[in-house]
Write an enzyme that holds these catalytic residues in place. Structure first.
Site, PDB file in Angstrom:
ATOM      1  N   HIS A  53      38.249  39.308  37.511  1.00 26.03           N
ATOM      2  CA  HIS A  53      37.164  39.994  36.798  1.00 26.03           C
ATOM      3  C   HIS A  53      37.357  39.795  35.298  1.00 26.03           C
ATOM      4  O   HIS A  53      38.470  39.518  34.830  1.00 26.03           O
ATOM      5  CB  HIS A  53      37.179  41.487  37.121  1.00 26.03           C
ATOM      6  CG  HIS A  53      36.774  41.788  38.526  1.00 26.03           C
ATOM      7  ND1 HIS A  53      36.429  43.055  38.931  1.00 26.03           N
ATOM      8  CD2 HIS A  53      36.662  41.003  39.626  1.00 26.03           C
ATOM      9  CE1 HIS A  53      36.119  43.041  40.218  1.00 26.03           C
ATOM     10  NE2 HIS A  53      36.254  41.805  40.655  1.00 26.03           N
ATOM     11  N   GLU A  55      37.540  41.861  32.800  1.00 27.71           N
ATOM     12  CA  GLU A  55      38.528  42.738  32.179  1.00 27.71           C
ATOM     13  C   GLU A  55      39.953  42.263  32.480  1.00 27.71           C
ATOM     14  O   GLU A  55      40.808  42.231  31.591  1.00 27.71           O
ATOM     15  CB  GLU A  55      38.357  44.183  32.678  1.00 27.71           C
ATOM     16  CG  GLU A  55      37.032  44.816  32.322  1.00 27.71           C
ATOM     17  CD  GLU A  55      35.952  44.634  33.380  1.00 27.71           C
ATOM     18  OE1 GLU A  55      35.009  45.441  33.402  1.00 27.71           O
ATOM     19  OE2 GLU A  55      36.046  43.679  34.214  1.00 27.71           O
ATOM     20  N   CYS A  83      35.118  48.317  37.225  1.00 27.64           N
ATOM     21  CA  CYS A  83      35.298  48.713  38.618  1.00 27.64           C
ATOM     22  C   CYS A  83      36.641  49.434  38.758  1.00 27.64           C
ATOM     23  O   CYS A  83      37.447  49.445  37.815  1.00 27.64           O
ATOM     24  CB  CYS A  83      35.247  47.475  39.518  1.00 27.64           C
ATOM     25  SG  CYS A  83      36.741  46.459  39.444  1.00 27.64           S
ATOM     26  N   CYS A  86      39.706  47.214  37.884  1.00 27.15           N
ATOM     27  CA  CYS A  86      39.833  46.958  36.455  1.00 27.15           C
ATOM     28  C   CYS A  86      40.254  48.215  35.700  1.00 27.15           C
ATOM     29  O   CYS A  86      41.023  48.142  34.740  1.00 27.15           O
ATOM     30  CB  CYS A  86      38.538  46.391  35.901  1.00 27.15           C
ATOM     31  SG  CYS A  86      38.189  44.722  36.525  1.00 27.15           S
TER      32      CYS A  86
END
Length: 165
Positions: A53, A55, A83, A86
């Site tokens: 992801h 992040e 999410c 993260c």
């Protein structure tokens, strides 16, 4: 303190996913003392890695650039609300503050027409609830084995680390 120039860069970075195959529009920056020290864009599809992801990619990039496993004192700018995975990564990295734009609801609404998204099956809210449950109540089946032997490895490592100090 919030600086618009960093959010502008996150938006620009996230827009790159519109034309770049294998990416998704989740960009993030790690900033320390007014300087970008890490940048990430969601590469989960390109890298065949569900943890890639934006992040997490920004955290990895910053840690590599700074040659340290923690980012104490750094802040993150992200295109959207992180999410659960993260969110935990931000905490583990020591990020001091998160600045974000869109919400989970914005992402769910935008991606609802798409056939294959993380939001389709359980949704971010479902993942958040799932992550907070005791392991025996989670949807993913799990069973515990060799607890004592596994815990002993932890103890060995911790003892070794303590003796090095």
């Amino acid at each position: 303190m919030y600086e618009q120039r960093f959010m502008d860069r996150v938006i620009e970075l996230s827009r790159e996913a519109v034309e770049r195959p294998g990416t998704q529009p989740f960009g993030a920056l790690v900033v320390r003392d007014g300087e970008v020290v890490g940048e990430g864009l969601n590469h989960a599809l390109a890298h065949n890695d569900p943890t890639a992801h934006g992040e997490v990619e920004a955290i990895r990039n910053a840690c590599q650039r700074l040659q340290q496993p923690r980012l104490d004192g750094c802040v993150m700018y992200a295109i959207g609300e992180p999410c659960p995975m993260c969110t935990v990564a931000l905490r583990l990295a020591g990020i001091a503050h998160l600045y974000y734009g869109a919400t989970h609801a914005d992402a769910s609404e935008a991606f609802a027409p798409l056939a294959d998204t993380a939001f389709r099956d359980i949704g971010v809210e479902g993942l958040r609830v799932e992550a907070g449950k005791p392991i025996e109540e989670r949807v993913l089946p799990a069973s515990q084995h060799d607890r004592q032997a596994c815990a002993e490895v932890y103890n060995e490592w911790a003892g070794h680390q303590a003796s090095q100090s």
